[in-house]
Design a protein around this motif. Structure first.
Motif, PDB file in Angstrom:
ATOM      1  N   LYS A  11       0.937  -1.216   0.073  1.00 15.33           N
ATOM      2  CA  LYS A  11      -0.129  -0.035  -0.093  1.00 15.33           C
ATOM      3  C   LYS A  11       0.860   1.104  -0.144  1.00 15.33           C
ATOM      4  N   ILE A  12       0.781   1.960  -1.199  1.00 14.54           N
ATOM      5  CA  ILE A  12       1.722   3.089  -1.337  1.00 14.54           C
ATOM      6  C   ILE A  12       0.918   4.501  -1.494  1.00 14.54           C
ATOM      7  N   GLY A  13       1.146   5.333  -0.663  1.00 16.05           N
ATOM      8  CA  GLY A  13       0.491   6.593  -0.943  1.00 16.05           C
ATOM      9  C   GLY A  13       1.429   7.588  -1.651  1.00 16.05           C
ATOM     10  N   ILE A  14       0.699   8.717  -2.288  1.00 14.48           N
ATOM     11  CA  ILE A  14       1.405   9.564  -3.226  1.00 14.48           C
ATOM     12  C   ILE A  14       1.254  10.822  -2.514  1.00 14.48           C
ATOM     13  N   LEU A  15       2.325  11.612  -2.548  1.00 14.69           N
ATOM     14  CA  LEU A  15       2.006  13.164  -1.725  1.00 14.69           C
ATOM     15  C   LEU A  15       2.750  13.894  -2.854  1.00 14.69           C
ATOM     16  N   GLY A  16       1.972  14.645  -3.630  1.00 13.01           N
ATOM     17  CA  GLY A  16       2.292  15.548  -4.711  1.00 13.01           C
ATOM     18  C   GLY A  16       2.163  17.030  -4.280  1.00 13.01           C
ATOM     19  N   GLY A  17       3.053  17.830  -4.912  1.00 12.74           N
ATOM     20  CA  GLY A  17       3.163  19.128  -4.646  1.00 12.74           C
ATOM     21  C   GLY A  17       4.509  19.963  -5.159  1.00 12.74           C
TER      22      GLY A  17
END
Length: 84
Positions: A11-17
């Motif tokens: 389970k991988i989360g992605i935080l973009g910015g």
């Protein structure tokens, strides 16, 4: 029979910015997501520019370097090596 269809996925989360600049707030929400969502990892995706802002404060290379520095002791948080 059910065991044949059950797979173990990461389970991988992605935080973009823009991470302009990266700060402890980014680290805090990444750690919170890891814990609350039971993620295996969070990936920071650094974007070139926020479409709602005129110009980034720091250049892309500096933001990537600072992101690597702030997450160097975080085994479950990784970052992209270039901007998207």
């Amino acid at each position: 029979m059910q065991k044949l269809f059950k797979k173990n996925y990461n389970k991988i989360g992605i935080l973009g910015g823009t991470f302009d600049p990266p700060h402890i707030g980014h680290l805090y929400i990444s750690k919170t997501a890891l814990k609350k969502l039971r993620l295996d990892a969070v990936i920071w995706v650094i974007t070139k520019q926020n479409p709602l802002k005129q110009k980034p404060y720091l250049n892309s290379k500096t933001r990537i370097r600072l992101s690597k520095n702030i997450t160097k002791n975080q085994k479950k948080i990784s970052k992209t090596n270039r901007t998207c």
